[in-house]
Design a protein around this motif. Structure first.
Motif, mmCIF file in Angstrom:
data_model
loop_
_atom_site.group_PDB
_atom_site.id
_atom_site.type_symbol
_atom_site.label_atom_id
_atom_site.label_comp_id
_atom_site.label_asym_id
_atom_site.label_seq_id
_atom_site.Cartn_x
_atom_site.Cartn_y
_atom_site.Cartn_z
ATOM 1 N N PRO A 1 45.104 28.147 48.779
ATOM 2 C CA PRO A 1 45.860 28.848 47.736
ATOM 3 C C PRO A 1 46.315 30.225 48.231
ATOM 4 N N ARG A 2 47.480 30.656 47.776
ATOM 5 C CA ARG A 2 47.937 32.024 48.044
ATOM 6 C C ARG A 2 47.862 32.786 46.726
ATOM 7 N N LEU A 3 46.901 33.714 46.685
ATOM 8 C CA LEU A 3 46.590 34.408 45.436
ATOM 9 C C LEU A 3 46.583 35.903 45.678
ATOM 10 N N THR A 4 46.988 36.671 44.677
ATOM 11 C CA THR A 4 46.793 38.117 44.718
ATOM 12 C C THR A 4 45.818 38.472 43.598
ATOM 13 N N LEU A 5 44.933 39.421 43.883
ATOM 14 C CA LEU A 5 43.876 39.765 42.935
ATOM 15 C C LEU A 5 44.152 41.129 42.309
ATOM 16 N N HIS A 6 44.012 41.203 41.002
ATOM 17 C CA HIS A 6 44.348 42.425 40.272
ATOM 18 C C HIS A 6 43.236 42.771 39.286
ATOM 19 N N VAL A 7 42.662 43.967 39.470
ATOM 20 C CA VAL A 7 41.630 44.428 38.532
ATOM 21 C C VAL A 7 42.308 44.873 37.236
ATOM 22 N N ILE A 8 41.733 44.448 36.118
ATOM 23 C CA ILE A 8 42.296 44.873 34.829
ATOM 24 C C ILE A 8 41.209 45.508 33.985
ATOM 25 N N ASP A 9 41.554 46.595 33.325
ATOM 26 C CA ASP A 9 40.676 47.134 32.290
ATOM 27 C C ASP A 9 41.472 47.616 31.087
ATOM 28 N N GLU A 10 42.795 47.477 31.165
ATOM 29 C CA GLU A 10 43.643 47.914 30.053
ATOM 30 C C GLU A 10 44.690 46.843 29.793
ATOM 31 N N PRO A 11 45.359 46.915 28.646
ATOM 32 C CA PRO A 11 46.444 45.951 28.391
ATOM 33 C C PRO A 11 47.502 46.006 29.488
ATOM 34 N N VAL B 1 30.122 29.717 37.542
ATOM 35 C CA VAL B 1 30.655 28.593 38.304
ATOM 36 C C VAL B 1 31.561 27.679 37.476
ATOM 37 N N ASP B 2 31.193 27.452 36.208
ATOM 38 C CA ASP B 2 32.010 26.552 35.384
ATOM 39 C C ASP B 2 33.396 27.127 35.086
ATOM 40 N N HIS B 3 33.642 28.375 35.452
ATOM 41 C CA HIS B 3 34.928 29.021 35.162
ATOM 42 C C HIS B 3 35.776 29.289 36.411
ATOM 43 N N VAL B 4 35.205 29.035 37.597
ATOM 44 C CA VAL B 4 35.960 29.435 38.803
ATOM 45 C C VAL B 4 36.114 28.356 39.877
ATOM 46 N N THR B 5 35.254 27.347 39.925
ATOM 47 C CA THR B 5 35.200 26.550 41.161
ATOM 48 C C THR B 5 36.381 25.607 41.370
ATOM 49 N N GLY B 6 37.311 25.552 40.415
ATOM 50 C CA GLY B 6 38.528 24.767 40.660
ATOM 51 C C GLY B 6 39.643 25.573 41.307
ATOM 52 N N LEU B 7 39.320 26.788 41.737
ATOM 53 C CA LEU B 7 40.344 27.704 42.269
ATOM 54 C C LEU B 7 41.228 27.066 43.343
ATOM 55 N N ASP B 8 40.660 26.218 44.185
ATOM 56 C CA ASP B 8 41.449 25.637 45.283
ATOM 57 C C ASP B 8 42.639 24.819 44.768
ATOM 58 N N ASP B 9 42.508 24.231 43.578
ATOM 59 C CA ASP B 9 43.609 23.419 43.034
ATOM 60 C C ASP B 9 44.861 24.242 42.752
ATOM 61 N N LEU B 10 44.742 25.561 42.722
ATOM 62 C CA LEU B 10 45.921 26.401 42.479
ATOM 63 C C LEU B 10 46.967 26.259 43.575
ATOM 64 N N ARG B 11 46.548 25.789 44.773
ATOM 65 C CA ARG B 11 47.533 25.730 45.875
ATOM 66 C C ARG B 11 48.676 24.794 45.563
ATOM 67 N N ARG B 12 48.454 23.804 44.717
ATOM 68 C CA ARG B 12 49.558 22.927 44.319
ATOM 69 C C ARG B 12 50.663 23.726 43.612
ATOM 70 N N PHE B 13 50.263 24.724 42.833
ATOM 71 C CA PHE B 13 51.258 25.533 42.118
ATOM 72 C C PHE B 13 51.969 26.500 43.071
ATOM 73 N N ASN B 14 51.288 26.946 44.121
ATOM 74 C CA ASN B 14 51.978 27.732 45.159
ATOM 75 C C ASN B 14 53.104 26.907 45.766
ATOM 76 N N TRP B 15 52.809 25.656 46.023
ATOM 77 C CA TRP B 15 53.799 24.763 46.633
ATOM 78 C C TRP B 15 54.990 24.586 45.701
ATOM 79 N N LEU B 16 54.707 24.362 44.407
ATOM 80 C CA LEU B 16 55.776 24.136 43.426
ATOM 81 C C LEU B 16 56.597 25.398 43.183
#
Ligand SMILES: [Zn+2]
Ligand SMILES: [Zn+2]
Ligand SMILES: [Zn+2]
Length: 259
Positions: free
Chosen positions: A133-143, A82-97
């Motif tokens: 927020p408008r986000l796309t999710l991408h799984v990563i396991d390699e560089p 939780v301490d690493h994710v719950t501010g996710l909604d604030d990203l919408r400001r950057f979508n706007w910008l």
């Protein structure tokens, strides 16, 4: 080579409770030293035209204001606590910008949990543009590449939970860890700067304590190591006086340069 340089800003250096903790009258929570005020753990990594944000803490908006973060081109998630994710909604400001979706990168388990925790963000329905927020999710396991640079995920263990650290150039960020798997050591060779988890002096089941963090930092051998995810047991000045050369506690608003 200046254009290749990385600028890292420590948005937050505190553990999940933050420092000061609610209703605590210990010396660190009552300290007047600004270095003892710690929001939840996060950094930005900037190079050329790109700003990467690592994790979206509950204090994301305040952290962006305090550190003049005006763009977020991608989010790298270490894990879903939780301490690493719950501010996710604030990203919408950057979508706007930025007038475009923001790519978010993480392990499958992390992205699945984001969909569960924030169903309103990921459900498919027409919404007023800045409402979510408008986000796309991408799984990563390699560089992988962002803005012309390679981002290397570093598999780590946080208790029994697999989490990711990240390396860009000669900088690595490894929060929420108490074991570095054998295969990940080579990913930490030749570092200028390492930011590593160091919760407190007493042992903890899912975080390095200070002694473990110092021992691992020595073995990794970065030119400079800063410790993060710091609990209220560790006062900034007193702890730094005890640490070996080339090691120090990180602090909120700290700016670090690396190649
Ligand atoms: Zn954490
Ligand atoms: Zn306290
Ligand atoms: Zn965690």
């Amino acid at each position: 080579m200046l254009e290749k340089a990385l600028k890292i800003i420590v948005l937050g250096s505190g553990t999940s409770h933050g420092v000061p903790m609610i209703a605590c009258d210990c010396p660190v929570c009552l300290s007047s030293d600004p270095h003892d005020k710690r929001t939840r753990p996060s950094i930005t990594i900037q190079y050329e035209q790109t700003t990467l944000l690592v994790d979206t803490t509950p204090e994301l908006r305040l952290q962006c204001l305090a550190n003049d973060v005006t763009r977020v081109h991608a989010v790298l998630y270490t894990h879903y606590h939780v301490d690493h994710v719950t501010g996710l909604d604030d990203l919408r400001r950057f979508n706007w910008l930025q007038e475009q979706p923001i790519p978010c990168y993480g392990q499958t388990a992390t992205l699945d949990r984001l969909r569960m925790m924030f169903p309103y963000v990921f459900e498919q329905e027409e919404k007023y543009p800045s409402a979510v927020p408008r986000l796309t999710l991408h799984v990563i396991d390699e560089p992988f590449q962002i803005g012309g640079r390679t981002i290397t995920p570093i598999p780590l263990l946080h208790g029994t939970m697999p989490v990711l650290g990240f390396r860009v150039g000669n900088f690595a960020y490894c929060t929420d860890v108490n074991e570095i798997p054998a295969d990940s050591w080579p990913l930490l060779e030749g570092l200028d700067v390492l930011i590593l988890d160091a919760l407190r002096k007493r042992p903890h089941p899912t975080h390095f304590n200070l002694d473990q963090a110092v021992a691992h930092a020595k073995k990794i051998g970065a030119k400079q190591t800063y410790f993060t995810h710091i609990a209220h047991e560790l006062g900034h000045d007193a702890t730094n006086r005890e640490l070996p050369d080339g090691m120090a506690l990180a602090y909120d608003t700290q700016v670090i340069h690396s190649s």
